[in-house]
Design an enzyme around this catalytic site. Structure first.
Site, PDB file in Angstrom:
ATOM      1  N   TRP A  25      -2.243  11.886  -3.250  1.00 44.71           N
ATOM      2  CA  TRP A  25      -2.720  10.899  -3.852  1.00 44.71           C
ATOM      3  C   TRP A  25      -4.094  10.994  -3.921  1.00 44.71           C
ATOM      4  O   TRP A  25      -4.512  11.148  -2.648  1.00 44.71           O
ATOM      5  CB  TRP A  25      -2.078   9.543  -3.659  1.00 44.71           C
ATOM      6  CG  TRP A  25      -0.940   9.125  -4.139  1.00 44.71           C
ATOM      7  CD1 TRP A  25       0.454   9.562  -3.757  1.00 44.71           C
ATOM      8  CD2 TRP A  25      -0.762   8.474  -5.475  1.00 44.71           C
ATOM      9  NE1 TRP A  25       1.289   9.128  -4.562  1.00 44.71           N
ATOM     10  CE2 TRP A  25       0.565   8.531  -5.763  1.00 44.71           C
ATOM     11  CE3 TRP A  25      -1.547   7.834  -6.323  1.00 44.71           C
ATOM     12  CZ2 TRP A  25       1.342   7.812  -6.759  1.00 44.71           C
ATOM     13  CZ3 TRP A  25      -0.972   7.148  -7.361  1.00 44.71           C
ATOM     14  CH2 TRP A  25       0.364   6.927  -7.394  1.00 44.71           C
ATOM     15  N   SER A  57       0.959   8.991   1.469  1.00 46.54           N
ATOM     16  CA  SER A  57       0.867   8.461   3.178  1.00 46.54           C
ATOM     17  C   SER A  57       2.022   8.287   3.610  1.00 46.54           C
ATOM     18  O   SER A  57       2.422   8.228   4.841  1.00 46.54           O
ATOM     19  CB  SER A  57      -0.264   7.486   2.884  1.00 46.54           C
ATOM     20  OG  SER A  57      -1.477   7.824   2.454  1.00 46.54           O
ATOM     21  N   PHE A  58       2.916   7.582   2.808  1.00 42.94           N
ATOM     22  CA  PHE A  58       4.088   7.157   3.425  1.00 42.94           C
ATOM     23  C   PHE A  58       5.191   8.366   3.681  1.00 42.94           C
ATOM     24  O   PHE A  58       5.801   8.167   5.006  1.00 42.94           O
ATOM     25  CB  PHE A  58       5.120   6.362   2.281  1.00 42.94           C
ATOM     26  CG  PHE A  58       6.461   5.776   2.752  1.00 42.94           C
ATOM     27  CD1 PHE A  58       6.559   4.432   3.430  1.00 42.94           C
ATOM     28  CD2 PHE A  58       7.723   6.622   2.380  1.00 42.94           C
ATOM     29  CE1 PHE A  58       7.585   4.042   3.732  1.00 42.94           C
ATOM     30  CE2 PHE A  58       8.823   5.921   2.979  1.00 42.94           C
ATOM     31  CZ  PHE A  58       8.685   4.579   3.474  1.00 42.94           C
ATOM     32  N   GLU A  59       5.092   9.478   3.237  1.00 45.77           N
ATOM     33  CA  GLU A  59       5.710  10.489   3.870  1.00 45.77           C
ATOM     34  C   GLU A  59       4.930  11.465   4.825  1.00 45.77           C
ATOM     35  O   GLU A  59       5.611  12.395   5.553  1.00 45.77           O
ATOM     36  CB  GLU A  59       5.788  11.388   2.584  1.00 45.77           C
ATOM     37  CG  GLU A  59       6.721  10.976   1.421  1.00 45.77           C
ATOM     38  CD  GLU A  59       5.892  10.032   0.661  1.00 45.77           C
ATOM     39  OE1 GLU A  59       6.776   9.228   0.022  1.00 45.77           O
ATOM     40  OE2 GLU A  59       4.730  10.028   0.421  1.00 45.77           O
ATOM     41  N   THR A  86      -0.525  -5.913  -5.171  1.00 44.78           N
ATOM     42  CA  THR A  86       0.702  -6.112  -4.907  1.00 44.78           C
ATOM     43  C   THR A  86       0.784  -5.885  -3.184  1.00 44.78           C
ATOM     44  O   THR A  86      -0.247  -5.233  -2.762  1.00 44.78           O
ATOM     45  CB  THR A  86       1.713  -5.222  -5.420  1.00 44.78           C
ATOM     46  OG1 THR A  86       1.688  -3.827  -5.128  1.00 44.78           O
ATOM     47  CG2 THR A  86       1.793  -5.516  -7.002  1.00 44.78           C
ATOM     48  N   HIS A  88       2.317  -3.604  -1.578  1.00 45.63           N
ATOM     49  CA  HIS A  88       2.694  -2.332  -1.588  1.00 45.63           C
ATOM     50  C   HIS A  88       1.580  -1.778  -0.446  1.00 45.63           C
ATOM     51  O   HIS A  88       2.028  -1.044   0.278  1.00 45.63           O
ATOM     52  CB  HIS A  88       2.663  -1.790  -2.727  1.00 45.63           C
ATOM     53  CG  HIS A  88       3.004  -0.197  -2.485  1.00 45.63           C
ATOM     54  ND1 HIS A  88       3.990   0.342  -2.686  1.00 45.63           N
ATOM     55  CD2 HIS A  88       2.033   0.746  -2.737  1.00 45.63           C
ATOM     56  CE1 HIS A  88       4.108   1.611  -2.293  1.00 45.63           C
ATOM     57  NE2 HIS A  88       2.920   2.096  -2.661  1.00 45.63           N
ATOM     58  N   PHE A 113      -5.426  10.597  13.403  1.00 44.36           N
ATOM     59  CA  PHE A 113      -5.130   9.589  12.501  1.00 44.36           C
ATOM     60  C   PHE A 113      -6.115   9.655  11.536  1.00 44.36           C
ATOM     61  O   PHE A 113      -7.419   8.965  11.722  1.00 44.36           O
ATOM     62  CB  PHE A 113      -4.810   8.233  13.152  1.00 44.36           C
ATOM     63  CG  PHE A 113      -4.360   7.167  11.782  1.00 44.36           C
ATOM     64  CD1 PHE A 113      -3.026   7.137  11.823  1.00 44.36           C
ATOM     65  CD2 PHE A 113      -5.249   6.221  11.366  1.00 44.36           C
ATOM     66  CE1 PHE A 113      -2.782   6.202  10.590  1.00 44.36           C
ATOM     67  CE2 PHE A 113      -5.000   5.418  10.634  1.00 44.36           C
ATOM     68  CZ  PHE A 113      -3.415   5.446  10.284  1.00 44.36           C
ATOM     69  N   ARG A 127     -16.117   7.490   2.949  1.00 47.66           N
ATOM     70  CA  ARG A 127     -15.353   8.191   4.286  1.00 47.66           C
ATOM     71  C   ARG A 127     -14.849   9.267   4.142  1.00 47.66           C
ATOM     72  O   ARG A 127     -14.211   9.908   5.156  1.00 47.66           O
ATOM     73  CB  ARG A 127     -14.471   6.917   4.829  1.00 47.66           C
ATOM     74  CG  ARG A 127     -15.093   5.575   5.140  1.00 47.66           C
ATOM     75  CD  ARG A 127     -14.321   4.514   5.169  1.00 47.66           C
ATOM     76  NE  ARG A 127     -14.658   3.162   5.366  1.00 47.66           N
ATOM     77  CZ  ARG A 127     -15.576   2.539   4.563  1.00 47.66           C
ATOM     78  NH1 ARG A 127     -15.768   3.091   3.462  1.00 47.66           N
ATOM     79  NH2 ARG A 127     -16.011   1.408   5.354  1.00 47.66           N
TER      80      ARG A 127
END
Length: 155
Positions: A25, A57-59, A86, A88, A113, A127
């Site tokens: 993304w 990022s969830f993966e 939301t 999320h 990270f 950033r």
């Protein structure tokens, strides 16, 4: 600026195998983060670098886990989550952070990270290590991963 006070690291990562796991993304931001990680790894003398792209990022944690189990000396996890209207954002940020922490603790493999958690795209761009950015979080994550490998080897 959050980068104030960051250490200057002189790293010798020669002989290390590092896997960069990057979300897909927000192309411009992600391209900057990946390029920054590669620049830092090159400066550290890391020649064995693999790039694995995942949807978001969830993966990142599951890919980082597989990289660690496959023998990576370190993993650099890069992603960006931009706040929306939301909850999320909160769920994804928490899952990515906790998941990557769990990978490092379960495998003993350092995980740099580099997941940006920003209120808007301007913060992410600032950033991303792009021309005009104030910070290079991709490079910082890569440096942290290599520095942690070296610190653990010195124990």
């Amino acid at each position: 600026m959050s980068g104030a006070g960051a250490p200057t690291l002189e790293l010798d990562g020669s002989g290390l195998r590092v896997v960069v796991v990057a979300a897909s993304w927000h192309d411009v931001v992600m391209d900057g983060l990946v390029a920054g990680a590669h620049r830092a790894l090159e400066r550290a003398g890391v020649a064995d670098v693999a790039l694995v792209r995942v949807p978001g990022s969830f993966e990142l944690p599951v890919a980082a886990l597989h990289a660690a189990r496959a023998g990576a000396d370190a993993v650099v996890a890069l992603g960006v989550v931009i706040r929306g209207g939301t909850p999320h954002f909160d769920y994804v940020c928490h899952a990515a952070t906790q998941g990557l922490t769990d990978v490092a603790l379960q495998t003993g493999t350092p995980v740099g990270f580099g997941v940006l958690t920003c209120d808007d795209e301007a913060q992410a761009l600032d950033r991303a290590g792009l021309e005009g950015s104030r910070e290079d979080k991709g490079a910082e994550a890569a440096e942290a991963a290599v520095a942690t490998v070296l610190a653990l080897r010195a124990l």
